[in-house]
Each structure stands twice: as structure tokens, then as C-alpha cells.
Scaffold this motif. Structure first.
Motif, PDB file in Angstrom:
ATOM      1  N   LEU A   1       0.828  -1.208   0.000  1.00 49.46           N
ATOM      2  CA  LEU A   1       0.000   0.000   0.000  1.00 49.46           C
ATOM      3  C   LEU A   1       0.861   1.256   0.000  1.00 49.46           C
ATOM      4  O   LEU A   1       0.469   2.284  -0.571  1.00 49.46           O
ATOM      5  N   PHE A   2       2.038   1.177   0.620  1.00 44.76           N
ATOM      6  CA  PHE A   2       2.948   2.314   0.700  1.00 44.76           C
ATOM      7  C   PHE A   2       4.073   2.226  -0.326  1.00 44.76           C
ATOM      8  O   PHE A   2       4.452   3.226  -0.935  1.00 44.76           O
ATOM      9  N   ASP A   3       4.607   1.007  -0.511  1.00 41.56           N
ATOM     10  CA  ASP A   3       5.784   0.843  -1.361  1.00 41.56           C
ATOM     11  C   ASP A   3       5.445   0.668  -2.840  1.00 41.56           C
ATOM     12  O   ASP A   3       6.281   0.985  -3.696  1.00 41.56           O
ATOM     13  N   ALA A   4       4.246   0.137  -3.137  1.00 40.53           N
ATOM     14  CA  ALA A   4       3.884  -0.144  -4.530  1.00 40.53           C
ATOM     15  C   ALA A   4       2.395   0.132  -4.758  1.00 40.53           C
ATOM     16  O   ALA A   4       1.638  -0.761  -5.146  1.00 40.53           O
ATOM     17  N   PRO A   5       1.947   1.378  -4.528  1.00 37.46           N
ATOM     18  CA  PRO A   5       0.520   1.676  -4.640  1.00 37.46           C
ATOM     19  C   PRO A   5      -0.060   1.443  -6.030  1.00 37.46           C
ATOM     20  O   PRO A   5      -1.219   1.035  -6.163  1.00 37.46           O
ATOM     21  N   ASP A   6       0.728   1.693  -7.068  1.00 37.87           N
ATOM     22  CA  ASP A   6       0.224   1.468  -8.432  1.00 37.87           C
ATOM     23  C   ASP A   6      -0.035  -0.019  -8.668  1.00 37.87           C
ATOM     24  O   ASP A   6      -1.022  -0.389  -9.324  1.00 37.87           O
ATOM     25  N   PHE A   7       0.830  -0.877  -8.151  1.00 35.32           N
ATOM     26  CA  PHE A   7       0.610  -2.315  -8.249  1.00 35.32           C
ATOM     27  C   PHE A   7      -0.662  -2.718  -7.512  1.00 35.32           C
ATOM     28  O   PHE A   7      -1.459  -3.521  -8.026  1.00 35.32           O
ATOM     29  N   VAL A   8      -0.885  -2.177  -6.323  1.00 36.02           N
ATOM     30  CA  VAL A   8      -2.088  -2.526  -5.560  1.00 36.02           C
ATOM     31  C   VAL A   8      -3.338  -2.131  -6.340  1.00 36.02           C
ATOM     32  O   VAL A   8      -4.298  -2.906  -6.422  1.00 36.02           O
TER      33      VAL A   8
END
Length: 285
Positions: A153-160
Motif C-alpha cells: 500500500l505504501f511501497d507499490a501503490p500502483d501495483f495494488v
């Protein structure tokens, strides 16, 4: 004579029903004990359930032996202790990327096998298509643990966002097929809560979960069907938002974490509740 389906619809529409309807679901352990007690394999009829359920809940599982199962999304579960779902021990998304991963077919014929005939056999019941692990849970199981998705949620928001969008696409495609049959509601299962508050907090819930619920619930309401959800835990802070999205019935309505009397008074005529009997403090003992 009032049918079970009509009683449920009266509740959903805020009308006084002929009586308080019920629907019991059981864990494997509890179901086995009750089948022995009643001498039957058909618990739904024995206890007088009001729903006729379709679909396959959390999906289909391949038996790997030694109490291990693999679901159609490629997640491996250890059911040594929990015989109903289990613990995730292996998952396909080792990194925060969908590269190289193919989702299963949402229109797999097994989801709809014999559905037309079963609907005809259950015309007196309220007919629900179940989609379990419908968003947040499906995402964290694919990642191999809730801790990993929380970090994403913090490190890879676009992936989420991409992952949740793809899961929602899967669900909408499956629900649209299901609604070609004579069903009354689509039921989404997805645990967001803890004993006190949301797992990811309200800000992140609104940022990541809300947009996909708007799409999923909207697709159901467009077809004139009811929306049911399941989310364990203390999530009543979301009720007004969920009602605006089109929610008709909330489950499990836990007295351990919610003031059920106050909430019934507050939401009477706006939201129906399925539950209220303690599964943490009453039923286990």
C-alpha cells in the motif's frame, strides 16, 4: 402462504416480515457433528434455511495431499488445523507485480454447473450467488500474506491498484454471467475488520478499496439485484458509505465488536443485518 424468498425480500425492503427469517452456515467440524446428530446430509433443509446458494464461495481447490490444497488462483493452503480454508503457505505473486501471472477464468463452467435446475428446485428460497475473497482477501492471499500487501500500500501503490482492479474485473465478469440466471442477489465476502476498527484504516480503505466496491456494487444494482456483503470485524464506521454504494444486507453483525441494538435502531429501513448471534462468545461454548 408466504415463501421464504418473500420473507427475505420484505426484510430487505424495510417491511415488517411475517416472521424473523434465518440462515445458518457451518464450519466443516460443526457441520459433521450436526449431520451425525440429525442423521442427515442435508443440513440446509433440516435447519430450514432461507437462502439457496450458488457459485463456489472462495473458489475451487486441488487436493495436494497431507492436508494441503491449491486454489484456482495458484495459492497453496495448509488445512492441518483450519479445515475450512487454512493458512497460506505459498502464493504466485512473489513480487509486487502481475507480470507473468494469468488470472483464472471467471466463467469457468464449474461456477454455473447445474445452476438452472437448482434454481427451479429452490423457487421458494432467496437465491444468492456467492463470490468469496472478493477483493482485499484475494489480493493479500495472492501476495502470500497480509503483511506483504500492507507494505505494498505504501511501497507499490500502483501495483495494488492494478491488482485490485483486475480482481474486481474478474468478479464483475462472473457476476454478470450469474445474473443471467434468475437470482436475487450477489454476495461478496471480504474481511476488512479487526476487533477494533479497520485493518488498513479508513484513509487507505477509501483510497484503495472504495473505488472497486463502487464498480462491483454498481454492476449488481444496474441489473436490479440486491448486494450482500460479509466482512468480519468492527467496520460499522463504513455503513453509511456502503449504503450509498448500494449495499442491502451486511453480515456477520458481530455483538462482540458492535452495539447491535443501537445499530439496528440507527439503520432500520436503510440496511438489513444478517447475524447478531455471537460466534466468538456464545456458539463455541
Amino acid at each position: 402462504m408466504t415463501t421464504k424468498r418473500e420473507v427475505i425480500i420484505d426484510v430487505l425492503e424495510g417491511r415488517k416480515p411475517a416472521y424473523v427469517p434465518w440462515e445458518f452456515g457451518f464450519t466443516q467440524e460443526a457441520a459433521d457433528k450436526l449431520k451425525t446428530h440429525y442423521g442427515t446430509e442435508n443440513l440446509a433443509e433440516t435447519v430450514g434455511n432461507h437462502y439457496a446458494g450458488f457459485g463456489s464461495g472462495v473458489g475451487f481447490f486441488e487436493d495436494l495431499g497431507n492436508d494441503h490444497r491449491r486454489d484456482v488462483f495458484g495459492v497453496t493452503w495448509d488445512r492441518t488445523v483450519d479445515k475450512d480454508i487454512g493458512l497460506v503457505v505459498d502464493a504466485p505473486l512473489k513480487e509486487a507485480s502481475l507480470a507473468g501471472y494469468d488470472f483464472p477464468d471467471p466463467l469457468d463452467a464449474r461456477f454455473f454447473d447445474g445452476m438452472q435446475g437448482k434454481i427451479q428446485e429452490n423457487k421458494d428460497k432467496f437465491r444468492i450467488f456467492y463470490i468469496g475473497f472478493s477483493l482485499w482477501e484475494r489480493a493479500w492471499t495472492l501476495r502470500g500474506g497480509i503483511d506483504k500487501l500492507m507494505m505494498d500500500l505504501f511501497d507499490a501503490p500502483d501495483f495494488v491498484r492494478e491488482l485490485l482492479t483486475t480482481i474486481a474485473d474478474y468478479n464483475i465478469t462472473q457476476a454478470q454471467k450469474a445474473m443471467q440466471y434468475d437470482i436475487d442477489a450477489v454476495y461478496f465476502g471480504d474481511d476488512w475488520g479487526m476487533q477494533k476498527g479497520l485493518q488498513m484504516g479508513p484513509r487507505l480503505w477509501k483510497k484503495f478499496i472504495y473505488p472497486q466496491l463502487r464498480r462491483m456494487y454498481g454492476a449488481i444494482k444496474e441489473q436490479g439485484k440486491y448486494v450482500f456483503i460479509h466482512s468480519c470485524g468492527d467496520v460499522d464506521e463504513l455503513f453509511d458509505i456502503l449504503i450509498d454504494l448500494g449495499l442491502d444486507c451486511f453480515n456477520p453483525f458481530q455483538p462482540e465488536v458492535m452495539d447491535v441494538d443501537a445499530l439496528i435502531a440507527q439503520y432500520r429501513g436503510r440496511l438489513a443485518f444478517h447475524g447478531g448471534l455471537s460466534t466468538q462468545q456464545t456458539l463455541p461454548y
